[in-house]
Scaffold this motif. Structure first.
Motif, mmCIF file in Angstrom:
data_model
loop_
_atom_site.group_PDB
_atom_site.id
_atom_site.type_symbol
_atom_site.label_atom_id
_atom_site.label_comp_id
_atom_site.label_asym_id
_atom_site.label_seq_id
_atom_site.Cartn_x
_atom_site.Cartn_y
_atom_site.Cartn_z
ATOM 1 N N ARG A 161 0.820 -1.212 0.000
ATOM 2 C CA ARG A 161 0.000 0.000 0.000
ATOM 3 C C ARG A 161 0.856 1.264 0.000
ATOM 4 N NH1 ARG A 161 -5.821 0.723 0.011
ATOM 5 N NH2 ARG A 161 -6.689 -1.353 0.153
ATOM 6 N N GLY A 162 2.178 1.077 -0.034
ATOM 7 C CA GLY A 162 3.081 2.221 -0.051
ATOM 8 C C GLY A 162 3.337 2.817 1.314
ATOM 9 N N LEU A 163 3.077 2.043 2.356
ATOM 10 C CA LEU A 163 3.259 2.537 3.716
ATOM 11 C C LEU A 163 4.631 2.154 4.257
ATOM 12 C CD1 LEU A 163 -0.311 1.798 5.090
ATOM 13 C CD2 LEU A 163 0.583 3.938 4.181
ATOM 14 N N ASN A 164 5.039 2.851 5.295
ATOM 15 C CA ASN A 164 6.397 2.736 5.834
ATOM 16 C C ASN A 164 6.397 1.919 7.125
ATOM 17 O OD1 ASN A 164 9.100 3.107 6.427
ATOM 18 N ND2 ASN A 164 8.791 5.150 7.303
ATOM 19 N N VAL A 165 6.703 0.633 7.013
ATOM 20 C CA VAL A 165 6.816 -0.223 8.202
ATOM 21 C C VAL A 165 8.272 -0.240 8.639
ATOM 22 C CG1 VAL A 165 6.471 -2.525 9.150
ATOM 23 C CG2 VAL A 165 4.878 -1.629 7.436
ATOM 24 N N VAL A 166 8.524 0.291 9.816
ATOM 25 C CA VAL A 166 9.907 0.433 10.278
ATOM 26 C C VAL A 166 10.358 -0.713 11.171
ATOM 27 C CG1 VAL A 166 9.867 2.952 10.093
ATOM 28 C CG2 VAL A 166 9.161 1.856 12.239
ATOM 29 N N GLY A 167 9.424 -1.588 11.555
ATOM 30 C CA GLY A 167 9.832 -2.704 12.397
ATOM 31 C C GLY A 167 8.690 -3.664 12.654
ATOM 32 N N VAL A 168 9.054 -4.898 12.977
ATOM 33 C CA VAL A 168 8.080 -5.913 13.373
ATOM 34 C C VAL A 168 8.596 -6.605 14.624
ATOM 35 C CG1 VAL A 168 7.248 -6.301 11.023
ATOM 36 C CG2 VAL A 168 9.093 -7.715 11.916
ATOM 37 N N ILE A 169 7.676 -6.924 15.523
ATOM 38 C CA ILE A 169 8.015 -7.678 16.726
ATOM 39 C C ILE A 169 7.085 -8.886 16.789
ATOM 40 C CG2 ILE A 169 8.137 -7.666 19.247
ATOM 41 C CD1 ILE A 169 8.648 -4.669 19.139
ATOM 42 N N PRO A 170 7.612 -10.092 16.623
ATOM 43 C CA PRO A 170 6.771 -11.287 16.724
ATOM 44 C C PRO A 170 6.250 -11.451 18.158
ATOM 45 C CG PRO A 170 8.862 -11.777 15.632
ATOM 46 C CD PRO A 170 8.995 -10.415 16.244
ATOM 47 N N PHE A 171 5.010 -11.894 18.266
ATOM 48 C CA PHE A 171 4.395 -12.079 19.583
ATOM 49 C C PHE A 171 3.430 -13.251 19.504
ATOM 50 C CE2 PHE A 171 1.379 -11.665 22.949
ATOM 51 C CZ PHE A 171 2.006 -10.983 23.977
ATOM 52 N N GLY A 178 6.422 -8.582 28.847
ATOM 53 C CA GLY A 178 7.561 -7.838 29.389
ATOM 54 C C GLY A 178 8.672 -7.666 28.382
ATOM 55 N N GLN A 179 9.072 -8.744 27.713
ATOM 56 C CA GLN A 179 10.165 -8.643 26.755
ATOM 57 C C GLN A 179 9.756 -7.837 25.530
ATOM 58 O OE1 GLN A 179 10.201 -13.040 26.438
ATOM 59 N NE2 GLN A 179 10.353 -12.770 24.241
ATOM 60 N N THR A 180 8.470 -7.870 25.195
ATOM 61 C CA THR A 180 7.984 -7.060 24.073
ATOM 62 C C THR A 180 8.102 -5.575 24.393
ATOM 63 O OG1 THR A 180 6.469 -8.805 23.358
ATOM 64 C CG2 THR A 180 5.980 -6.555 22.618
ATOM 65 N N LEU A 181 7.726 -5.185 25.602
ATOM 66 C CA LEU A 181 7.858 -3.782 26.003
ATOM 67 C C LEU A 181 9.320 -3.359 26.019
ATOM 68 C CD1 LEU A 181 5.176 -3.662 28.836
ATOM 69 C CD2 LEU A 181 5.026 -2.587 26.580
ATOM 70 N N ASP A 182 10.210 -4.262 26.390
ATOM 71 C CA ASP A 182 11.650 -3.957 26.365
ATOM 72 C C ASP A 182 12.113 -3.690 24.933
ATOM 73 O OD1 ASP A 182 11.875 -4.264 29.105
ATOM 74 O OD2 ASP A 182 12.598 -6.336 28.995
ATOM 75 N N LYS A 183 11.615 -4.478 23.987
ATOM 76 C CA LYS A 183 11.979 -4.283 22.581
ATOM 77 C C LYS A 183 11.430 -2.960 22.058
ATOM 78 C CE LYS A 183 12.183 -9.233 21.471
ATOM 79 N NZ LYS A 183 11.543 -10.341 20.721
ATOM 80 N N ARG A 208 -0.221 0.400 27.637
ATOM 81 C CA ARG A 208 1.119 0.495 28.228
ATOM 82 C C ARG A 208 2.093 1.183 27.288
ATOM 83 N NH1 ARG A 208 2.270 -5.023 31.724
ATOM 84 N NH2 ARG A 208 0.616 -4.641 33.251
ATOM 85 N N ILE A 209 2.048 0.809 26.013
ATOM 86 C CA ILE A 209 2.947 1.443 25.043
ATOM 87 C C ILE A 209 2.625 2.931 24.910
ATOM 88 C CG2 ILE A 209 3.549 1.528 22.587
ATOM 89 C CD1 ILE A 209 3.249 -1.569 22.601
ATOM 90 N N ALA A 210 1.328 3.240 24.868
ATOM 91 C CA ALA A 210 0.927 4.649 24.765
ATOM 92 C C ALA A 210 1.447 5.443 25.955
ATOM 93 C CB ALA A 210 -0.594 4.750 24.679
#
Length: 227
Positions: A161-171, A178-183, A208-210
C-alpha cells in the motif's frame, strides 16, 4: 454506553494524536476479552474453562493460558487507562460467537469492575477500517511498527500500500509482554504508530505502550484478513 465515536471520529482522534505526538490507545472488547475478564468475577473458573474459546486458548491458539487472574487484573487496569475502548454493538452479527458472550457479557464485566470508558467505538472497527480509504490515508507518511505473530504478513500488506513499516516484533503469548515492552523501548524513537495484533494481550499492550512511550497504539486484531 455514552460517547460512541464513529469510525471517522476515531480516525480523527488517532490522526490528531500522531500529529501532536500525544499518547493514544485503542483497545477492543470482544468475546475472548469478555471470557478472560469473567474469570472469578461474574463467572466461576469452572464455567470459564468450559467455554470453547477457553479450550482453544489452552490448546495454544489464543495467546493466553487460562485460568489467569494476573491477565484479568492487568486487562482491567489497562482498560481504565485506554483512550478509546471498542465495544460490540448490542445487535452485533459480525463476531461469530453466541450472543451471551458478546455485549451482554461485556455489560456484566464492566459493571463488576466499574468500568465506564469516557470514549467508546465499535469493537469491529478493525474489520471495517481496511475497506475505508480514510484509514489508509491516515497511515500515509507514518512510521509504523507491527506487533503480531502475523507481523511479516501484515508488513507485506502495508508495504504494498506504499506505507512505511519500520519494524516488526513477533508475539505469540501473554508471557512475552515484558520482553515485548523492552523491545519497544529500544526502538521507541523510530516509530509513530504501532498496530497490535496479539489477541486479548493487546488490551494490555496498547495502553502500556501509549503511556510508557507516548505513542499511538492500536489494538487492531486480525485486520489483514479483511482486505
Amino acid at each position: 454506553m455514552p460517547n460512541l465515536l464513529t469510525r471517522g471520529q476515531t480516525y480523527a482522534r488517532i490522526r490528531y494524536a500522531m500529529d501532536h505526538k500525544q499518547p493514544f490507545s485503542l483497545v477492543r472488547i470482544g468475546d475472548g476479552e469478555n471470557i478472560c475478564l469473567a474469570q472469578s468475577s461474574v463467572w466461576s473458573i469452572k464455567q470459564v474453562l468450559q467455554e470453547p474459546w477457553a479450550v482453544m486458548a489452552n490448546r495454544g491458539e489464543k495467546g493466553v493460558t487460562l485460568p489467569s487472574l494476573g491477565l484479568r487484573n492487568q486487562m482491567v487496569t489497562e482498560m481504565k487507562r485506554a483512550t478509546v475502548v471498542g465495544v460490540l454493538s448490542p445487535s452485533d452479527t459480525l463476531i461469530r460467537a453466541p450472543r451471551r458472550l458478546k455485549r451482554p457479557l461485556t455489560n456484566k464485566v464492566f459493571a463488576h469492575f466499574r468500568l465506564s470508558p469516557l470514549l467508546t467505538c465499535n469493537a469491529c472497527i478493525n474489520r471495517y477500517a481496511p475497506r475505508d480509504e480514510a484509514f489508509w490515508r491516515m497511515l500515509k507518511g507514518r512510521r509504523i511498527l507491527i506487533i503480531s505473530k502475523h507481523a511479516n504478513n501484515m508488513k507485506n500488506i502495508l508495504e504494498k500500500r506504499g506505507l512505511n513499516v519500520v519494524g516488526v516484533i513477533p508475539f505469540t503469548h501473554y508471557k512475552q509482554i515484558g520482553q515485548t515492552l523492552d523491545k519497544v523501548k529500544i526502538i521507541r524513537h523510530s516509530f509513530d504508530l504501532v498496530l497490535i495484533s496479539t489477541g486479548v494481550n493487546a488490551v494490555i499492550l496498547a495502553p502500556r505502550i501509549a503511556r510508557m512511550f507516548r505513542k499511538v497504539a492500536l489494538d487492531f486484531g486480525q485486520w489483514h484478513k479483511n482486505i
